[in-house]
Each structure stands twice: as C-alpha cells, then as structure tokens.
Design a protein around this motif. Structure first.
Motif: not given
Length: 155
Positions: A89-91, A122-123, A126-127
């Motif tokens: 979960n890293w943009p 949550r991710f 967020l993206i």
C-alpha cells in the motif's frame, strides 16, 4: 537467547517470495508461452512481484532476438497479467504499475494476515484515481476477469 537469523525468524520467505514468484512469472514470457497461448491469464500479487519495476531491465537483458519470442516483453505484461495490491500500500509503487499497465489489470487485495483489510481500504481511498477507476480496481476488474455478476459496492 541471541538474535535469530532470517531463516529462523520466518522472515526469509517474506523477503524472498516476491523475487522468486516474479522469476517464475517471467519464465513463460521469456519462453514465448503467450505467443502460443495468447488467452492465458496470470494473476500476480504484490503489484506483479517486481516485474513492472524491472521491465526496462528485463527488456534490455532479454531482448526478443535473444529469447526467440515474437513480441516485446511488455506485450504479455499488459495483455496477460493482472496485478493485485497484495498489501503493498504505497502510492509510488501503485503509480509505477498504473503507468506501466493502466488500471485495467489492477486488482484490490490485501496480504492477510500481514496486512489487515482496513489498511487496504484506506489505501484504496487514498490513491489518486477517478471514482470510476477506483470502482474498477475495487471490484470491476475482478468481476470482468472472473466473470462474476456485478454487485453494487461502496468504495
């Protein structure tokens, strides 16, 4: 009791699994399997186990004239693979995959028990994608791939 090695702690598999899985996924590409079976589809976790990030190096080190395949390696990457989050979960990682293959083959997933569903949700919120793209990633792509009946979800 002293420090545990990577093997003893159980972390070795978690560290090496993406690399090993990515290597196994490269084999059918480099052997021309998708030239012979163009409808074959493979789903990879962890955003393709590093393949989208390494694609320029793969192209350089394994050119088609060397491997004997009929098309560039990115062809099967874009046409025959689906990529699940898998708890990564890293943009910036999402953005590399999105720019490489688009949102069509990206699937929402978590890496339970290492990452909880809440972190994945949550991710997903967020993206930086449109709401339509978010719906595709959340469920639409999987529904189309697996021929599931569409359901109404809230993303």
């Amino acid at each position: 009791m002293g420090r545990l090695s990577l093997h003893q702690s159980g972390c070795y598999g978690r560290w090496t699994e993406p690399g090993r899985t990515g290597t196994h996924a490269l084999r059918p590409i480099l052997r021309g399997t998708f030239d012979r079976l163009p409808g074959l589809t493979i789903i990879l976790g962890h955003y393709g186990e590093g393949i989208p990030y390494m694609l320029p190096r793969i192209e350089r080190n394994f050119p088609p004239y060397f491997t004997g395949v009929r098309r560039e390696h990115w062809g099967p990457i874009r046409a025959n693979f689906y990529f699940a989050f898998g708890g990564w979960n890293w943009p910036y990682m999402f953005e590399i995959v999105r720019r490489t293959v688009g949102v069509g083959p990206i699937l929402f997933s978590t890496d339970y028990p290492y990452d909880p569903m809440e972190a994945g949700m949550r991710f997903l919120k967020l993206i930086e994608v449109s709401q339509d793209e978010r719906e595709l990633i959340a469920h639409g792509n999987a529904e189309a791939l697996l021929r599931m009946w569409p359901r109404r979800w809230e993303c």
